[in-house]
Design a protein around this motif. Structure first.
Motif, PDB file in Angstrom:
ATOM      1  N   GLN A  78       0.868  -1.144   0.027  1.00  0.00           N
ATOM      2  CA  GLN A  78       0.267   0.022   0.038  1.00  0.00           C
ATOM      3  C   GLN A  78       0.748   1.139  -0.005  1.00  0.00           C
ATOM      4  OE1 GLN A  78      -3.319  -0.390   2.612  1.00  0.00           O
ATOM      5  NE2 GLN A  78      -2.491  -2.304   3.333  1.00  0.00           N
ATOM      6  N   GLY A  79       2.079   1.158  -0.286  1.00  0.00           N
ATOM      7  CA  GLY A  79       3.182   2.268  -0.226  1.00  0.00           C
ATOM      8  C   GLY A  79       3.583   2.683   1.248  1.00  0.00           C
ATOM      9  N   GLY A  80       3.132   1.867   2.152  1.00  0.00           N
ATOM     10  CA  GLY A  80       3.865   2.137   3.472  1.00  0.00           C
ATOM     11  C   GLY A  80       5.124   1.394   3.922  1.00  0.00           C
ATOM     12  N   THR A  81       5.024   1.669   5.232  1.00  0.00           N
ATOM     13  CA  THR A  81       6.463   0.951   5.991  1.00  0.00           C
ATOM     14  C   THR A  81       6.050   0.387   7.276  1.00  0.00           C
ATOM     15  OG1 THR A  81       7.216   3.117   6.848  1.00  0.00           O
ATOM     16  CG2 THR A  81       8.198   2.488   4.684  1.00  0.00           C
ATOM     17  N   LEU A  82       6.919  -0.460   7.746  1.00  0.00           N
ATOM     18  CA  LEU A  82       6.893  -1.039   8.985  1.00  0.00           C
ATOM     19  C   LEU A  82       8.228  -1.072   9.642  1.00  0.00           C
ATOM     20  CD1 LEU A  82       5.367  -2.156  11.614  1.00  0.00           C
ATOM     21  CD2 LEU A  82       5.364  -4.204  10.492  1.00  0.00           C
ATOM     22  N   THR A  83       8.704  -0.531  10.690  1.00  0.00           N
ATOM     23  CA  THR A  83      10.071  -0.518  11.107  1.00  0.00           C
ATOM     24  C   THR A  83       9.837  -0.766  12.778  1.00  0.00           C
ATOM     25  OG1 THR A  83       9.994   1.883  11.544  1.00  0.00           O
ATOM     26  CG2 THR A  83      10.707   0.909   9.781  1.00  0.00           C
ATOM     27  N   VAL A  84      10.877  -0.971  13.326  1.00  0.00           N
ATOM     28  CA  VAL A  84      11.119  -1.470  14.577  1.00  0.00           C
ATOM     29  C   VAL A  84      12.528  -0.610  15.284  1.00  0.00           C
ATOM     30  CG1 VAL A  84      12.434  -3.576  14.499  1.00  0.00           C
ATOM     31  CG2 VAL A  84      10.841  -3.162  16.642  1.00  0.00           C
ATOM     32  N   GLU A  85      12.225  -0.020  16.647  1.00  0.00           N
ATOM     33  CA  GLU A  85      13.300   0.542  17.074  1.00  0.00           C
ATOM     34  C   GLU A  85      13.060   0.511  18.625  1.00  0.00           C
ATOM     35  OE1 GLU A  85      11.427   5.151  17.130  1.00  0.00           O
ATOM     36  OE2 GLU A  85      11.922   4.195  15.257  1.00  0.00           O
ATOM     37  N   SER A  86      13.917   1.083  19.448  1.00  0.00           N
ATOM     38  CA  SER A  86      13.583   1.198  20.841  1.00  0.00           C
ATOM     39  C   SER A  86      12.633   1.976  21.189  1.00  0.00           C
ATOM     40  CB  SER A  86      15.012   1.697  21.537  1.00  0.00           C
ATOM     41  OG  SER A  86      16.036   0.583  21.185  1.00  0.00           O
ATOM     42  N   SER A  87      12.071   1.490  22.271  1.00  0.00           N
ATOM     43  CA  SER A  87      10.844   2.179  23.013  1.00  0.00           C
ATOM     44  C   SER A  87      11.163   3.178  24.036  1.00  0.00           C
ATOM     45  CB  SER A  87       9.756   1.370  23.090  1.00  0.00           C
ATOM     46  OG  SER A  87       8.795   2.184  24.112  1.00  0.00           O
ATOM     47  N   PRO A  88      10.558   4.261  24.244  1.00  0.00           N
ATOM     48  CA  PRO A  88      10.854   5.069  25.500  1.00  0.00           C
ATOM     49  C   PRO A  88      10.632   4.345  26.616  1.00  0.00           C
ATOM     50  CG  PRO A  88       9.736   6.719  23.762  1.00  0.00           C
ATOM     51  CD  PRO A  88       9.674   4.947  23.134  1.00  0.00           C
ATOM     52  N   LEU A  89       9.618   3.614  26.518  1.00  0.00           N
ATOM     53  CA  LEU A  89       9.044   2.607  27.617  1.00  0.00           C
ATOM     54  C   LEU A  89      10.220   1.544  28.183  1.00  0.00           C
ATOM     55  CD1 LEU A  89       5.486   2.075  26.709  1.00  0.00           C
ATOM     56  CD2 LEU A  89       6.424   4.057  27.972  1.00  0.00           C
ATOM     57  N   GLY A  90      11.138   1.358  27.074  1.00  0.00           N
ATOM     58  CA  GLY A  90      12.144   0.238  27.584  1.00  0.00           C
ATOM     59  C   GLY A  90      12.025  -0.710  26.416  1.00  0.00           C
ATOM     60  N   GLY A  91      10.952  -1.424  25.873  1.00  0.00           N
ATOM     61  CA  GLY A  91      10.955  -2.222  25.170  1.00  0.00           C
ATOM     62  C   GLY A  91      10.975  -2.119  23.616  1.00  0.00           C
ATOM     63  N   ALA A  92       9.970  -2.227  22.680  1.00  0.00           N
ATOM     64  CA  ALA A  92       9.884  -2.231  21.314  1.00  0.00           C
ATOM     65  C   ALA A  92       9.155  -1.094  21.006  1.00  0.00           C
ATOM     66  CB  ALA A  92       9.949  -3.558  20.472  1.00  0.00           C
ATOM     67  N   ARG A  93       9.227  -0.454  20.045  1.00  0.00           N
ATOM     68  CA  ARG A  93       8.449   0.625  19.370  1.00  0.00           C
ATOM     69  C   ARG A  93       8.437  -0.083  18.007  1.00  0.00           C
ATOM     70  NH1 ARG A  93       8.552   6.975  19.067  1.00  0.00           N
ATOM     71  NH2 ARG A  93       7.342   6.473  21.190  1.00  0.00           N
ATOM     72  N   PHE A  94       7.288  -0.461  17.350  1.00  0.00           N
ATOM     73  CA  PHE A  94       6.882  -0.810  16.046  1.00  0.00           C
ATOM     74  C   PHE A  94       6.351   0.658  15.619  1.00  0.00           C
ATOM     75  CE2 PHE A  94       7.718  -4.863  17.753  1.00  0.00           C
ATOM     76  CZ  PHE A  94       8.184  -5.406  16.633  1.00  0.00           C
ATOM     77  N   ARG A  95       6.889   1.033  14.536  1.00  0.00           N
ATOM     78  CA  ARG A  95       6.380   2.271  13.706  1.00  0.00           C
ATOM     79  C   ARG A  95       5.741   1.833  12.355  1.00  0.00           C
ATOM     80  NH1 ARG A  95       7.898   7.607  14.966  1.00  0.00           N
ATOM     81  NH2 ARG A  95       9.410   6.714  16.098  1.00  0.00           N
ATOM     82  N   LEU A  96       4.626   2.160  12.261  1.00  0.00           N
ATOM     83  CA  LEU A  96       3.866   1.956  11.045  1.00  0.00           C
ATOM     84  C   LEU A  96       3.718   3.212  10.197  1.00  0.00           C
ATOM     85  CD1 LEU A  96       0.754  -0.305  10.932  1.00  0.00           C
ATOM     86  CD2 LEU A  96       0.546   1.891   9.975  1.00  0.00           C
ATOM     87  N   TRP A  97       3.735   3.313   8.873  1.00  0.00           N
ATOM     88  CA  TRP A  97       3.563   4.595   8.188  1.00  0.00           C
ATOM     89  C   TRP A  97       2.659   4.062   7.005  1.00  0.00           C
ATOM     90  CZ3 TRP A  97       4.570   6.695   3.537  1.00  0.00           C
ATOM     91  CH2 TRP A  97       4.105   8.156   3.156  1.00  0.00           C
ATOM     92  N   LEU A  98       1.525   4.980   6.829  1.00  0.00           N
ATOM     93  CA  LEU A  98       0.595   4.730   5.595  1.00  0.00           C
ATOM     94  C   LEU A  98       0.656   6.005   4.924  1.00  0.00           C
ATOM     95  CD1 LEU A  98      -2.197   2.378   6.596  1.00  0.00           C
ATOM     96  CD2 LEU A  98      -0.574   2.188   4.790  1.00  0.00           C
ATOM     97  N   PRO A  99       0.761   6.153   3.549  1.00  0.00           N
ATOM     98  CA  PRO A  99       0.688   7.565   2.621  1.00  0.00           C
ATOM     99  C   PRO A  99      -0.786   7.661   2.634  1.00  0.00           C
ATOM    100  CG  PRO A  99       0.922   5.578   1.210  1.00  0.00           C
ATOM    101  CD  PRO A  99       1.119   4.975   2.582  1.00  0.00           C
ATOM    102  N   ALA A 100      -1.157   8.898   2.704  1.00  0.00           N
ATOM    103  CA  ALA A 100      -2.603   9.189   2.458  1.00  0.00           C
ATOM    104  C   ALA A 100      -3.303   8.997   1.231  1.00  0.00           C
ATOM    105  CB  ALA A 100      -2.573  10.889   2.481  1.00  0.00           C
ATOM    106  N   MET A 101      -4.505   8.563   1.012  1.00  0.00           N
ATOM    107  CA  MET A 101      -4.772   8.229  -0.131  1.00  0.00           C
ATOM    108  C   MET A 101      -5.170   9.333  -1.138  1.00  0.00           C
ATOM    109  SD  MET A 101      -4.593   5.065   0.260  1.00  0.00           S
ATOM    110  CE  MET A 101      -5.649   4.152  -1.323  1.00  0.00           C
ATOM    111  N   ALA A 102      -4.962   9.471  -2.449  1.00  0.00           N
ATOM    112  CA  ALA A 102      -5.013  10.616  -3.533  1.00  0.00           C
ATOM    113  C   ALA A 102      -6.630  10.394  -3.826  1.00  0.00           C
ATOM    114  CB  ALA A 102      -4.134  10.725  -4.334  1.00  0.00           C
TER     115      ALA A 102
END
Length: 102
Positions: A78-102
């Motif tokens: 769908q033109g988006g992304t899914l990544t993982v990084e460290s969370s400010p809470l101490g565990g994992a942060r999963f970051r999902l990004w989706l582009p706006a539909m035109a």
């Protein structure tokens, strides 16, 4: 999102936090947990089909190592992304990004 929330519930200690932000041409959603996190050197590998971290191979956590691979591919289709990084809470942060539909 359902898969990310299920994983956060499975691996958190006590806390999960969800955030949403509309930025530029899309929407970003992140799911944080206060679990043990994901080592830097395994962060890309967790998106490979059937890959599981050593600590998650016990029967209590279940799964086959497909959820994150499927989630990432669905977002990319769908033109988006899914990544993982460290969370400010101490565990994992999963970051999902989706582009706006035109």
């Amino acid at each position: 999102i359902q898969n990310l929330l299920r994983n956060a519930m499975r691996y958190c200690e006590k806390r999960i936090q969800i955030g949403v932000q509309v930025i530029g041409g899309g929407c970003e959603i992140w799911v944080d947990d206060d679990g043990i996190g994901i080592p830097d050197d395994e962060r890309e590998r967790i998106f490979e089909p059937f890959y599981r971290l050593d600590r998650s191979r016990d029967r209590a956590t279940g799964g086959f190592g497909l959820g994150l691979a499927i989630s990432r591919r669905a977002l990319e289709a769908q033109g988006g992304t899914l990544t993982v990084e460290s969370s400010p809470l101490g565990g994992a942060r999963f970051r999902l990004w989706l582009p706006a539909m035109a």
